[in-house]
Design an enzyme around this catalytic site. Sequence first.
Site, PDB file in Angstrom:
ATOM      1  N   ARG A 541       5.367 -35.642  36.193  1.00 16.70           N
ATOM      2  CA  ARG A 541       4.358 -36.681  36.348  1.00 16.70           C
ATOM      3  C   ARG A 541       4.997 -37.972  36.817  1.00 16.70           C
ATOM      4  NH1 ARG A 541       0.174 -36.822  31.428  1.00 16.70           N
ATOM      5  NH2 ARG A 541       1.992 -36.533  30.094  1.00 16.70           N
ATOM      6  N   SER A 605      13.119 -34.378  29.701  1.00 19.06           N
ATOM      7  CA  SER A 605      12.926 -33.693  28.419  1.00 19.06           C
ATOM      8  C   SER A 605      13.902 -32.546  28.200  1.00 19.06           C
ATOM      9  CB  SER A 605      11.499 -33.168  28.338  1.00 19.06           C
ATOM     10  OG  SER A 605      10.606 -34.177  28.693  1.00 19.06           O
ATOM     11  N   ASP A 659      11.548 -36.851  25.939  1.00 17.86           N
ATOM     12  CA  ASP A 659      10.093 -36.947  25.738  1.00 17.86           C
ATOM     13  C   ASP A 659       9.720 -37.287  24.293  1.00 17.86           C
ATOM     14  OD1 ASP A 659      10.948 -34.441  24.940  1.00 17.86           O
ATOM     15  OD2 ASP A 659       9.323 -33.319  25.905  1.00 17.86           O
TER      16      ASP A 659
HETATM   17  C1  BG6 Z   1       3.963 -34.919  27.599  1.00 22.80           C
HETATM   18  C2  BG6 Z   1       5.249 -35.597  27.885  1.00 22.80           C
HETATM   19  O1  BG6 Z   1       3.027 -35.801  27.187  1.00 22.80           O
HETATM   20  O2  BG6 Z   1       4.157 -33.920  26.635  1.00 22.80           O
HETATM   21  C3  BG6 Z   1       6.204 -34.557  28.430  1.00 22.80           C
HETATM   22  O3  BG6 Z   1       5.076 -36.673  28.720  1.00 22.80           O
HETATM   23  C4  BG6 Z   1       6.380 -33.534  27.409  1.00 22.80           C
HETATM   24  O4  BG6 Z   1       7.394 -35.124  28.798  1.00 22.80           O
HETATM   25  C5  BG6 Z   1       5.059 -32.937  27.094  1.00 22.80           C
HETATM   26  O5  BG6 Z   1       7.360 -32.606  27.755  1.00 22.80           O
HETATM   27  C6  BG6 Z   1       5.140 -31.828  26.136  1.00 22.80           C
HETATM   28  O6  BG6 Z   1       4.059 -31.060  26.342  1.00 22.80           O
HETATM   29  P1  BG6 Z   1       3.963 -29.708  27.166  1.00 22.80           P
HETATM   30  O7  BG6 Z   1       2.950 -28.984  26.408  1.00 22.80           O
HETATM   31  O8  BG6 Z   1       3.557 -30.067  28.537  1.00 22.80           O
HETATM   32  O9  BG6 Z   1       5.324 -29.090  27.101  1.00 22.80           O
HETATM   33  C1  GLC Z   2      13.316 -28.734  24.742  1.00 23.41           C
HETATM   34  C2  GLC Z   2      14.266 -29.787  25.203  1.00 23.41           C
HETATM   35  C3  GLC Z   2      14.023 -31.078  24.486  1.00 23.41           C
HETATM   36  C4  GLC Z   2      12.583 -31.466  24.606  1.00 23.41           C
HETATM   37  C5  GLC Z   2      11.719 -30.355  24.123  1.00 23.41           C
HETATM   38  C6  GLC Z   2      10.254 -30.670  24.235  1.00 23.41           C
HETATM   39  O1  GLC Z   2      13.607 -28.453  23.411  1.00 23.41           O
HETATM   40  O2  GLC Z   2      15.591 -29.358  25.000  1.00 23.41           O
HETATM   41  O3  GLC Z   2      14.838 -32.093  25.034  1.00 23.41           O
HETATM   42  O4  GLC Z   2      12.353 -32.606  23.875  1.00 23.41           O
HETATM   43  O5  GLC Z   2      11.989 -29.186  24.838  1.00 23.41           O
HETATM   44  O6  GLC Z   2       9.846 -30.855  25.535  1.00 23.41           O
END
Ligand code: BG6
Ligand code: GLC
Length: 943
Positions: A541, A605, A659
Amino acid sequence: MLAVHLVSFFFTKLQEDPTKKVDRFLHAMRLHDDQLNDISARFQAEMKKGLSAESNAAAAVKMLPTHVRSTPDGSEKGQFMALDFGGSKFKVLQVKVREGMGIRKGGVEMDEKTYRIPKELLTGRGTELFDHVTESLKDFLHERNISLEKKHPLAFTFSFPCEQTALNRGLLLSWSKNFRARGLQGKDVVQVLRDSIDRTGGMDMEVLAMVNDTVATMMTCGFDDQYCQAGLIIGTGTNACYMEELRHVDLVEGDEGRMCVNTEWGAFGDDGALDDFITEFDRDVDAASNNPGKQIFEKMISGMYLGELVRLVVLKMAKVGKLFDGRVSDALRTKGKITTAHVAAMEEYKNGLKNTRTILEELDLSPSDDDCIAVQHISTIVSFRSSNLVAAGLAAILTRIKHNRNRRALRITVGVDGTVYKTHPQYPKRLHKVVRRLLPDCHVRFALSDSGSSKGAALVTAVAQRLASRKRQVDETLSSFKLSQEQLQLVKARMRAGLEAGLKSKGPSAIKMLPSFVYHTPDGTENGKYLALDLGGTNFRAMLVNFKKSLQQNVRLYHKIYTIPLEIMQGTGEELFDHLAQCIGDFLDYMGMKNARLPAGFTFSFPCEQTAIDTGTLVSWTKGFKATNCEGHDVVSMLREAIKRRNEFELDIAAVVNDTVGTMMSCAYEDPQCEIGLIAGTGTNVCYMEEVKNIEKTELQKGKPEKFKGTPDGEQDEVEELSQGAAEMLKMCVNTEWGGLGDDGSLDDIITPYDTEVDQNSVNPGKQRFEKLTSGMYLGEIVRQVLLDLTRGGLLFRGHVTETLKTPGIFQTKYLSQIESDRLALLQVRSILQQLGLNSNCDDSIIVKEVCGAVSRRAAQLCGAGMAAVVDKIRENRGLDHLNITVGVDGALYKLHPHFSGVLQKTTKALAPRCDVTFLPSEEGSGKGAALITAVARKKKEI
Ligand code: BG6
Ligand code: GLC
Ligand code: BG6
Ligand code: GLC
């Protein structure tokens, strides 16, 4: 003159045809076809009322679902004990069913004994009545030398209205006929029977099915005749059942197939629906019964009342001088002196009149020939009315079946039982004739169940036994996903140990505990425009965040979502970062801000080793990413280089954040108590505010000023002068990377073979073991592995392992969430499975839902155990007895799954009782948090 009159009076009296006299007197009992059609139509309306969820509570005819879903198909087999309770005889039986053979071919063997029920038990304490039943059962086992050690499946015919929620659970709604035992109404009769079996002792019985006698009769006859789709009892009581389309049975979930419905038609008229057909004799019978006002239809029809109706008519006619020259005997005045057996005898073909005379004489009456003719005729009218009423009810049922199946004509068999039908010489013929007259388009066969209902009950039990054994096997498979409180406590303890070890260890550790260089949650003074880039969840995003200084809460966001193709996720690092640069360029174009050189925060993340807020070395990829040449490199530099290569725009990347950290910051902007960030999405992870002094693996705790590069506004100058005490108070957000718990084997005792399979098939085998038990990317795969195993074991999808089921990734989190939704009918579960290419029936859908439930529940519990470790650690860090804290949460699993968040919260509460933990879902993802961190970092730079 008087003499002439007297002579003519006697003459006319002698002349009057005794049957005509009775006909006139019982005019109201002689129902012609229009009236029968009218009654039939009324009964159809009653059936509708009883089937509908809205009107069922007020309906007189209860239309009780029986949970019997099919008539026999020949695959039933086994050896069963059976109890037949509620008709004129109470029997204990042993029934042996051989597969694939109808009753007539000797496929069923039965051994039975009738036991008397002492009269006082009928109206005594319910438990005593049941103890008598189970004592009789035990006596039978002894007498027949049946093993007491072995566990015996038991079929229970219980011929009273019960509200069944399963084949082996049914609440007694009310007694009928001559039973009135106390304390059983509203109770689960199966449980009452089990308790009684336990009290009696010395037997091992598994009560698998409870069935009404109508249902058992239909099943008995259905073993020989596949067209048998209805059951009818005209015995002590009367009732009927039939196979209804499940979509019409509101009270049971599911729309597919059929279910047998026990109409309990005896109660037709209890709400006044038959008032215009009720005679004074019916009223008297009702008033003198066990249950006045109840079972009105039954009281016009069944064996318990027919003799009484005849007696009351005879008595009345005698009293008004129309019989026995107006003389009445005490016996005639006594309730119960004329029985259904008498009625049958009076209507016998050759001896009927003779029998009538004997019966009347036994009542101390001196009947004339005409009296005998008249009384015989009364009997005929009463029993004829009975069969007519049954015909009207049956016509309603058969018409309904015909409409349900959209047929112009219907071929059907009705299984029948009951003393009236079996012993009254004219009854069957009359009934068949009227039914056929009322339903000219139906080809109706009546099959007499001449061996009682126990065969049918055993057949139902055979199916129940098969299902129960299937359920046991499914439960056994799923038991490895059920975690006890002790196991969860252990997981909490291991998480705690992992957190501590990670804070200390300089080398690799299962839980990495990465410093984030974020020292403070936001204070609301942040302002300006920032670009937030967000990589690592389901999508990439790009987002523009605008904080306005004056209005603290006024944050404006614009964003665009880009999917990352698998080949980019798993290609080269350069390709991945070039792709990101391209998406950013597109977003800036879209916003018209290509020349703005915005400050940017990068949510990345994945685990990064940070030495400052704007550098982060990727330790290892997780989730589905495995782009080459990234691990061990600074991801900020890689992004900067990609932007340079693109040469279209410039960015000032001021911060890289996980994240979890972004989510915590974003939620802390709303709630200052938010000091933890949790992601339950594609992956899972937690960050929290840790005391700097505890982060032993770095030099941070020593308070060296250069290590504080990037601390929030103004902090650096103060830090230089920090006293030892103040430095000890300093906190920093630590990205735990808790997904790695178990990578050192510490979770091996709870890891199932299905988890191992999922781990082995992943891009990072042996890594992120906790994450692989708990996060969206893996739950669907675990479910798929379990389904594969169950299918291979023949417990699902009729044992067919399809290509679809072999396809990795078919169950995304959103499907799990949909399947587990409580609002969803089984039919919808089935349609989701069908969309996924899995052809399921109703039972399959139930099992799939159970598997999803077990897997997602374990995930939520494990996260809860982990969270309990984190909050207790924070509480202890601060030396508090009690901690109030908020967790900022994000991720599709948390947000979309119907039960995950609830179970997570409950588990956290149970395992960390001294912490009040509020879970606050993040509104705009972690981007806002990343922008907040960037705002602080930028300010820092400017100083
Ligand atoms: C989002 C974050 O809101 O949530 C992302 O901005 C994050 O960075 C995510 O990884 C986690 O949710 P999902 O379900 O998309 O893995
Ligand atoms: C994985 C990543 C971690 C992140 C998580 C959630 O565990 O290693 O950094 O925070 O996913 O997205
Ligand atoms: C029997 C069944 O054959 O018919 C009983 O086994 C049932 O369970 C009975 O109740 C109905 O008839 P009656 O006349 O005994 O009430
Ligand atoms: C009574 C009972 C019913 C039973 C019928 C025939 O009507 O309420 O459950 O089927 O008698 O025995």
